[in-house]
Design a protein around this motif. Structure first.
Motif, PDB file in Angstrom:
ATOM      1  N   SER A  59       0.795  -1.169   0.055  1.00  0.00           N
ATOM      2  CA  SER A  59      -0.014   0.182  -0.020  1.00  0.00           C
ATOM      3  C   SER A  59       0.877   1.280   0.071  1.00  0.00           C
ATOM      4  N   SER A  60       2.100   1.059   0.026  1.00  0.00           N
ATOM      5  CA  SER A  60       2.784   2.501  -0.040  1.00  0.00           C
ATOM      6  C   SER A  60       2.967   3.145  -1.502  1.00  0.00           C
ATOM      7  N   THR A  61       3.060   4.343  -1.491  1.00  0.00           N
ATOM      8  CA  THR A  61       3.190   4.953  -2.714  1.00  0.00           C
ATOM      9  C   THR A  61       4.059   4.504  -3.809  1.00  0.00           C
ATOM     10  N   ARG A  62       5.471   3.909  -3.150  1.00  0.00           N
ATOM     11  CA  ARG A  62       6.217   3.801  -4.090  1.00  0.00           C
ATOM     12  C   ARG A  62       5.709   2.493  -4.653  1.00  0.00           C
ATOM     13  N   ALA A  63       5.154   1.456  -3.903  1.00  0.00           N
ATOM     14  CA  ALA A  63       4.957   0.213  -4.429  1.00  0.00           C
ATOM     15  C   ALA A  63       3.711   0.441  -5.509  1.00  0.00           C
ATOM     16  N   LYS A  64       2.884   1.192  -5.133  1.00  0.00           N
ATOM     17  CA  LYS A  64       1.798   1.586  -6.074  1.00  0.00           C
ATOM     18  C   LYS A  64       2.155   1.814  -7.379  1.00  0.00           C
TER      19      LYS A  64
END
Length: 89
Positions: free
Chosen positions: A66-71
């Motif tokens: 759910s992290s921004t970078r993962a998204k």
């Protein structure tokens, strides 16, 4: 907790796809609770790939996704995984 994502990718794209999976591995490795990850290409069916990650617990895994970078960087690749259950205890 172990998360397994399997993929089918054309052999002609193997080099680029490995790089994509290594990038996903790098993104996820920065998350709290990450233990290890492995990228593999099947020896008998070289169009099949796997990304296996190990986490302290399922919450760590879900927060990492759910992290921004993962998204932005990981989810677009992970979304191409074969549709099957992949979380194991």
């Amino acid at each position: 907790m172990i998360a397994i994502a399997r993929f089918e990718q054309a052999l002609s794209q193997a080099v680029d796809f490995r790089a994509e999976l290594e990038s996903v591995k790098a993104v996820l490795s920065e998350a709290a609770g990450f233990i290890s990850a492995t990228v593999g290409q099947n020896l008998d069916e070289p169009t099949l790939w796997v990304l296996t990650t190990e986490w302290e617990n399922v919450g760590s895994y879900r927060r990492a996704l759910s992290s921004t970078r993962a998204k932005l960087e990981a989810i677009p690749v992970l979304a191409r995984a074969i549709d099957e259950p992949g979380a194991y205890e």
